[in-house]
Design a protein around this motif. Sequence first.
Motif, PDB file in Angstrom:
ATOM      1  N   LEU A 155       0.821  -1.213   0.000  1.00 45.73           N
ATOM      2  CA  LEU A 155       0.000   0.000   0.000  1.00 45.73           C
ATOM      3  C   LEU A 155       0.852   1.260   0.000  1.00 45.73           C
ATOM      4  O   LEU A 155       0.532   2.245  -0.665  1.00 45.73           O
ATOM      5  N   ILE A 170       1.967   1.946  -3.434  1.00 45.94           N
ATOM      6  CA  ILE A 170       0.875   2.467  -4.257  1.00 45.94           C
ATOM      7  C   ILE A 170       0.649   3.954  -3.987  1.00 45.94           C
ATOM      8  O   ILE A 170       0.478   4.757  -4.908  1.00 45.94           O
ATOM      9  N   TRP A 171       0.678   4.344  -2.701  1.00 46.12           N
ATOM     10  CA  TRP A 171       0.454   5.750  -2.378  1.00 46.12           C
ATOM     11  C   TRP A 171       1.571   6.641  -2.911  1.00 46.12           C
ATOM     12  O   TRP A 171       1.329   7.786  -3.298  1.00 46.12           O
ATOM     13  N   VAL A 219      -8.521   2.757  -3.994  1.00 46.01           N
ATOM     14  CA  VAL A 219      -7.482   2.218  -3.106  1.00 46.01           C
ATOM     15  C   VAL A 219      -7.948   2.264  -1.658  1.00 46.01           C
ATOM     16  O   VAL A 219      -7.766   1.304  -0.887  1.00 46.01           O
ATOM     17  N   GLN A 256      -2.809   4.788   5.957  1.00 50.14           N
ATOM     18  CA  GLN A 256      -2.918   5.223   4.564  1.00 50.14           C
ATOM     19  C   GLN A 256      -2.848   6.741   4.459  1.00 50.14           C
ATOM     20  O   GLN A 256      -2.234   7.283   3.538  1.00 50.14           O
ATOM     21  N   THR A 277       4.749  -4.248  -4.980  1.00 50.46           N
ATOM     22  CA  THR A 277       3.734  -5.290  -4.816  1.00 50.46           C
ATOM     23  C   THR A 277       4.362  -6.678  -4.885  1.00 50.46           C
ATOM     24  O   THR A 277       4.061  -7.557  -4.056  1.00 50.46           O
ATOM     25  N   LEU A 295      -3.234  -8.863  -0.575  1.00 49.19           N
ATOM     26  CA  LEU A 295      -3.799  -7.806  -1.407  1.00 49.19           C
ATOM     27  C   LEU A 295      -5.309  -7.934  -1.462  1.00 49.19           C
ATOM     28  O   LEU A 295      -5.835  -9.030  -1.634  1.00 49.19           O
ATOM     29  N   ASN A 297      -9.273  -4.223  -4.542  1.00 46.38           N
ATOM     30  CA  ASN A 297      -9.385  -2.795  -4.845  1.00 46.38           C
ATOM     31  C   ASN A 297      -8.035  -2.087  -4.855  1.00 46.38           C
ATOM     32  O   ASN A 297      -7.887  -1.026  -5.464  1.00 46.38           O
ATOM     33  N   GLN A 298      -7.018  -2.659  -4.189  1.00 51.31           N
ATOM     34  CA  GLN A 298      -5.718  -1.990  -4.114  1.00 51.31           C
ATOM     35  C   GLN A 298      -4.990  -1.988  -5.464  1.00 51.31           C
ATOM     36  O   GLN A 298      -4.602  -0.916  -5.942  1.00 51.31           O
TER      37      GLN A 298
END
Length: 305
Positions: free
Chosen positions: A93, A96-97, A136, A151, A258, A269, A272-273
Motif C-alpha cells: 500500500l 501504491i500511495w 485504493v 494510509q 507489490t 492484497l 481494490n488496491q
Amino acid sequence: MGRWLPSYLALAAIWGTSFLFIKVGVRELHPLWLTFGRVAAGALILLAVLAVTRDRLPRDARLWGHLMVVALLGVVLPFTLFGFGEQRVSSVLAGIWNAATPLVALPLAVLAFRTERMTVRKAAGIGIGFAGVLVVLGVWRGLGGSQFTGQLMCFGAAMCYAVAIPYQKKFIAGRAGSGVSMAAAQLLAALAQLVVVAPLLAGAPPDPAGLSTDVLLCVLALGALGTGVAFVLNFQVIRLAGVSTSTSVTYLMPVVATLVGVTILHEHLHWNQPVGAVIVLVGVAVSQGLLSRRPGSRSGPDQPG
C-alpha cells in the motif's frame, strides 16, 4: 536504449523495494531513527562520490536556505511519514500511495508555484487519479481504524513530495552545481535537522548492537542503495535518456513494491488496491500526456525518487 536500460531497471528495483526495507526497519526502530540512519548512510555515499569525482558542495548561502526547505519537505517528513504509515499498513500500500505523488504535485505546481499551466487534459488526469485514490481507500467499506490512519500518513508523505517537487523546480533547478552535489547537500541539510528533531521526538538513539541483522541491513540498504546509489543511477538515466524516461520509473515502482511485498513479506492484497493503483497510474499518464505524446517529446513534470 541499451546504455541506459540497466540503470533504469536497477533504479525501479531499488526504489520499489525501499518500501520492504522500511517495513522491516520499523519493526525495531522508531520511524525518525530509521530516517536518520537512512539519510546518514545516503549522505556518506554521495560525499564519497563527490570526493572521487572531485566535485564540491554548493557555496551559495541562499541556495542552502532553499535546500533546507527541500530537505524537510522532500526527505525528513516523507521518509518519516512512510515509516509511521508502514507500522499500520503493508509495504504494498505504501508503494501504491507513492505513485499518487504527481496527482498532488500538478495542482500545486499550477496554483502555488506557477511552474505548470492547467489544461483540460491535466484536469481530466487529476480527476481519474482521484477516483483511483478512492478505490485504493475502499471508501464503500467505510473509513476509520489504524489502517486508514496509516494510509493517510502514506498519502501525507506523497503530499510532501508533491510540494517539494515544484519548490525544487522553481528555486533550485538551474542553479550552478551538479545533481550529485545538490543531492548530497540536501541530505546533509536533512541530517542536520534530524540531529535536532530525532532525540526530542523519538528519545535516545538506539543501540546498534541491540538491533537484529535484518534491520541493520535494511537501514544500510535504504541509505546506501535507495538514497545514495539510486540517485547516481537516476542522474545517469537523465543524462543518457532524458528526464521523461527517468520519471517514468514511477510506473514500475508500485509493481516492484507489490511483487516483493507479496512474495517476501507474504502481504495480502485486496482486489481494490491493485485496481485502484492502475486507475491512479492511468490518471498520472493522462495528466502528463503520456498516452498522447508525440514520439521524441520529453516534456513533463519531475517525479520523486
